[in-house]
Design a protein around this motif. Structure first.
Motif, PDB file in Angstrom:
ATOM      1  N   MET A  30       0.831  -1.198   0.000  1.00  0.00           N
ATOM      2  CA  MET A  30       0.000   0.000   0.000  1.00  0.00           C
ATOM      3  C   MET A  30       0.867   1.251   0.000  1.00  0.00           C
ATOM      4  SD  MET A  30      -2.885   1.481  -0.174  1.00  0.00           S
ATOM      5  CE  MET A  30      -4.110   0.228   0.130  1.00  0.00           C
ATOM      6  N   HIS A  31       1.906   1.271   0.807  1.00  0.00           N
ATOM      7  CA  HIS A  31       2.829   2.419   0.816  1.00  0.00           C
ATOM      8  C   HIS A  31       3.400   2.649  -0.588  1.00  0.00           C
ATOM      9  CE1 HIS A  31       3.213   3.942   4.883  1.00  0.00           C
ATOM     10  NE2 HIS A  31       3.220   2.705   5.353  1.00  0.00           N
ATOM     11  N   ASN A  32       3.834   1.574  -1.231  1.00  0.00           N
ATOM     12  CA  ASN A  32       4.413   1.697  -2.569  1.00  0.00           C
ATOM     13  C   ASN A  32       3.400   2.224  -3.579  1.00  0.00           C
ATOM     14  OD1 ASN A  32       7.003   0.884  -1.877  1.00  0.00           O
ATOM     15  ND2 ASN A  32       6.549  -1.275  -2.223  1.00  0.00           N
ATOM     16  N   LYS A  33       2.169   1.801  -3.459  1.00  0.00           N
ATOM     17  CA  LYS A  33       1.122   2.268  -4.378  1.00  0.00           C
ATOM     18  C   LYS A  33       0.783   3.732  -4.119  1.00  0.00           C
ATOM     19  CE  LYS A  33      -0.613  -2.394  -4.913  1.00  0.00           C
ATOM     20  NZ  LYS A  33      -0.932  -2.763  -6.263  1.00  0.00           N
ATOM     21  N   LEU A  34       0.688   4.116  -2.852  1.00  0.00           N
ATOM     22  CA  LEU A  34       0.388   5.511  -2.521  1.00  0.00           C
ATOM     23  C   LEU A  34       1.502   6.458  -2.966  1.00  0.00           C
ATOM     24  CD1 LEU A  34      -1.174   5.131   1.040  1.00  0.00           C
ATOM     25  CD2 LEU A  34      -2.354   5.839  -1.053  1.00  0.00           C
ATOM     26  N   LYS A  35       2.727   5.974  -2.964  1.00  0.00           N
ATOM     27  CA  LYS A  35       3.869   6.799  -3.369  1.00  0.00           C
ATOM     28  C   LYS A  35       4.127   6.736  -4.873  1.00  0.00           C
ATOM     29  CE  LYS A  35       4.436   8.182   0.714  1.00  0.00           C
ATOM     30  NZ  LYS A  35       3.696   9.386   1.027  1.00  0.00           N
ATOM     31  N   GLY A  36       3.334   5.934  -5.594  1.00  0.00           N
ATOM     32  CA  GLY A  36       3.467   5.862  -7.041  1.00  0.00           C
ATOM     33  C   GLY A  36       4.536   4.926  -7.537  1.00  0.00           C
ATOM     34  N   ARG A  37       5.103   4.133  -6.652  1.00  0.00           N
ATOM     35  CA  ARG A  37       6.133   3.171  -7.065  1.00  0.00           C
ATOM     36  C   ARG A  37       5.523   1.985  -7.797  1.00  0.00           C
ATOM     37  NH1 ARG A  37       7.900   3.784  -1.339  1.00  0.00           N
ATOM     38  NH2 ARG A  37       9.192   5.653  -1.359  1.00  0.00           N
ATOM     39  N   ASN A  38       4.276   1.664  -7.436  1.00  0.00           N
ATOM     40  CA  ASN A  38       3.513   0.596  -8.088  1.00  0.00           C
ATOM     41  C   ASN A  38       2.118   1.126  -8.379  1.00  0.00           C
ATOM     42  OD1 ASN A  38       5.294  -0.983  -5.800  1.00  0.00           O
ATOM     43  ND2 ASN A  38       5.298  -2.018  -7.760  1.00  0.00           N
ATOM     44  N   GLU A  39       1.480   0.546  -9.380  1.00  0.00           N
ATOM     45  CA  GLU A  39       0.126   0.953  -9.752  1.00  0.00           C
ATOM     46  C   GLU A  39      -0.904   0.141  -8.971  1.00  0.00           C
ATOM     47  OE1 GLU A  39      -0.722   3.373 -11.926  1.00  0.00           O
ATOM     48  OE2 GLU A  39       1.397   3.837 -12.204  1.00  0.00           O
ATOM     49  N   PHE A  40      -2.059   0.740  -8.729  1.00  0.00           N
ATOM     50  CA  PHE A  40      -3.180   0.008  -8.144  1.00  0.00           C
ATOM     51  C   PHE A  40      -3.792  -0.879  -9.219  1.00  0.00           C
ATOM     52  CE2 PHE A  40      -3.133   3.621  -5.185  1.00  0.00           C
ATOM     53  CZ  PHE A  40      -3.336   2.983  -3.973  1.00  0.00           C
ATOM     54  N   LEU A  41      -4.205  -2.073  -8.830  1.00  0.00           N
ATOM     55  CA  LEU A  41      -4.966  -2.944  -9.719  1.00  0.00           C
ATOM     56  C   LEU A  41      -6.413  -2.463  -9.740  1.00  0.00           C
ATOM     57  CD1 LEU A  41      -3.697  -6.440  -8.497  1.00  0.00           C
ATOM     58  CD2 LEU A  41      -2.889  -5.099 -10.458  1.00  0.00           C
ATOM     59  N   LEU A  42      -7.124  -2.771 -10.799  1.00  0.00           N
ATOM     60  CA  LEU A  42      -8.523  -2.376 -10.897  1.00  0.00           C
ATOM     61  C   LEU A  42      -9.325  -2.922  -9.728  1.00  0.00           C
ATOM     62  CD1 LEU A  42     -10.837  -0.999 -12.369  1.00  0.00           C
ATOM     63  CD2 LEU A  42     -11.070  -3.046 -13.777  1.00  0.00           C
ATOM     64  N   SER A  43      -9.075  -4.150  -9.336  1.00  0.00           N
ATOM     65  CA  SER A  43      -9.808  -4.744  -8.214  1.00  0.00           C
ATOM     66  C   SER A  43      -9.539  -3.978  -6.915  1.00  0.00           C
ATOM     67  CB  SER A  43      -9.446  -6.215  -8.047  1.00  0.00           C
ATOM     68  OG  SER A  43      -8.058  -6.362  -7.792  1.00  0.00           O
ATOM     69  N   GLU A  44      -8.333  -3.475  -6.743  1.00  0.00           N
ATOM     70  CA  GLU A  44      -7.994  -2.686  -5.550  1.00  0.00           C
ATOM     71  C   GLU A  44      -8.697  -1.332  -5.595  1.00  0.00           C
ATOM     72  OE1 GLU A  44      -3.550  -4.662  -5.124  1.00  0.00           O
ATOM     73  OE2 GLU A  44      -3.784  -2.714  -6.127  1.00  0.00           O
ATOM     74  N   ILE A  45      -8.730  -0.719  -6.766  1.00  0.00           N
ATOM     75  CA  ILE A  45      -9.412   0.566  -6.935  1.00  0.00           C
ATOM     76  C   ILE A  45     -10.897   0.418  -6.612  1.00  0.00           C
ATOM     77  CG2 ILE A  45     -10.140   2.285  -8.650  1.00  0.00           C
ATOM     78  CD1 ILE A  45      -7.361   1.872  -9.964  1.00  0.00           C
ATOM     79  N   GLU A  46     -11.500  -0.657  -7.104  1.00  0.00           N
ATOM     80  CA  GLU A  46     -12.924  -0.890  -6.836  1.00  0.00           C
ATOM     81  C   GLU A  46     -13.194  -1.012  -5.338  1.00  0.00           C
ATOM     82  OE1 GLU A  46     -13.448  -4.320  -9.330  1.00  0.00           O
ATOM     83  OE2 GLU A  46     -14.206  -3.106 -10.996  1.00  0.00           O
ATOM     84  N   LYS A  47     -12.314  -1.704  -4.621  1.00  0.00           N
ATOM     85  CA  LYS A  47     -12.487  -1.853  -3.176  1.00  0.00           C
ATOM     86  C   LYS A  47     -12.311  -0.516  -2.459  1.00  0.00           C
ATOM     87  CE  LYS A  47     -11.013  -6.661  -3.170  1.00  0.00           C
ATOM     88  NZ  LYS A  47      -9.914  -7.586  -2.849  1.00  0.00           N
ATOM     89  N   ILE A  48     -11.355   0.278  -2.908  1.00  0.00           N
ATOM     90  CA  ILE A  48     -11.143   1.602  -2.305  1.00  0.00           C
ATOM     91  C   ILE A  48     -12.348   2.494  -2.562  1.00  0.00           C
ATOM     92  CG2 ILE A  48      -9.749   3.716  -2.436  1.00  0.00           C
ATOM     93  CD1 ILE A  48      -7.316   1.828  -2.949  1.00  0.00           C
ATOM     94  N   LEU A  49     -12.916   2.432  -3.755  1.00  0.00           N
ATOM     95  CA  LEU A  49     -14.103   3.229  -4.059  1.00  0.00           C
ATOM     96  C   LEU A  49     -15.294   2.804  -3.206  1.00  0.00           C
ATOM     97  CD1 LEU A  49     -13.796   3.530  -7.933  1.00  0.00           C
ATOM     98  CD2 LEU A  49     -13.296   5.270  -6.209  1.00  0.00           C
ATOM     99  N   ASP A  50     -15.358   1.536  -2.824  1.00  0.00           N
ATOM    100  CA  ASP A  50     -16.409   1.077  -1.917  1.00  0.00           C
ATOM    101  C   ASP A  50     -16.230   1.670  -0.517  1.00  0.00           C
ATOM    102  OD1 ASP A  50     -17.691  -0.446  -3.838  1.00  0.00           O
ATOM    103  OD2 ASP A  50     -16.733  -2.326  -3.234  1.00  0.00           O
ATOM    104  N   ILE A  51     -14.997   1.949  -0.148  1.00  0.00           N
ATOM    105  CA  ILE A  51     -14.697   2.518   1.164  1.00  0.00           C
ATOM    106  C   ILE A  51     -14.989   4.018   1.190  1.00  0.00           C
ATOM    107  CG2 ILE A  51     -12.831   2.957   2.837  1.00  0.00           C
ATOM    108  CD1 ILE A  51     -11.560   0.288   1.733  1.00  0.00           C
ATOM    109  N   PHE A  52     -14.782   4.683   0.054  1.00  0.00           N
ATOM    110  CA  PHE A  52     -15.008   6.129  -0.065  1.00  0.00           C
ATOM    111  C   PHE A  52     -16.024   6.407  -1.178  1.00  0.00           C
ATOM    112  CE2 PHE A  52     -10.509   5.496   1.173  1.00  0.00           C
ATOM    113  CZ  PHE A  52     -10.517   6.128   2.412  1.00  0.00           C
ATOM    114  N   PRO A  53     -17.263   5.928  -1.040  1.00  0.00           N
ATOM    115  CA  PRO A  53     -18.225   5.998  -2.145  1.00  0.00           C
ATOM    116  C   PRO A  53     -18.665   7.409  -2.532  1.00  0.00           C
ATOM    117  CG  PRO A  53     -19.331   5.294  -0.158  1.00  0.00           C
ATOM    118  CD  PRO A  53     -17.849   5.333   0.149  1.00  0.00           C
ATOM    119  N   GLU A  54     -18.564   8.356  -1.601  1.00  0.00           N
ATOM    120  CA  GLU A  54     -19.036   9.700  -1.889  1.00  0.00           C
ATOM    121  C   GLU A  54     -18.017  10.558  -2.649  1.00  0.00           C
ATOM    122  OE1 GLU A  54     -16.747   9.542   1.710  1.00  0.00           O
ATOM    123  OE2 GLU A  54     -18.511   8.405   1.163  1.00  0.00           O
TER     124      GLU A  54
END
Length: 71
Positions: A30-54
């Motif tokens: 997660m740290h690596n993804k937040l810092k841009g070292r690695n990309e988020f997978l679509l499945s991870e993005i979908e889960k994050i959007l479920d956490i912050f739906p608004e």
């Protein structure tokens, strides 16, 4: 790298560890993804959007280098 995502995490008191656990990845990944070292997978993005739906996905995942650009 994703200042709006980090801001929303801060507002809701969601730690990097919490978010990582909720989407099923390690805290270091997660740290690596937040810092841009690695990309988020679509499945991870979908889960994050479920956490912050608004929050619009374009806003949530705007990169720091994209902030303020018209588009």
């Amino acid at each position: 790298m994703y200042p709006n995502l980090e801001l929303e995490m801060f507002k809701r008191r969601v730690t990097v560890r919490d978010l990582a656990k909720r989407i099923g990845i390690s805290e270091s990944s997660m740290h690596n993804k937040l810092k841009g070292r690695n990309e988020f997978l679509l499945s991870e993005i979908e889960k994050i959007l479920d956490i912050f739906p608004e929050v619009n996905w374009r806003v949530l995942f705007a990169r720091a280098d994209e902030q303020g650009k018209a588009g």
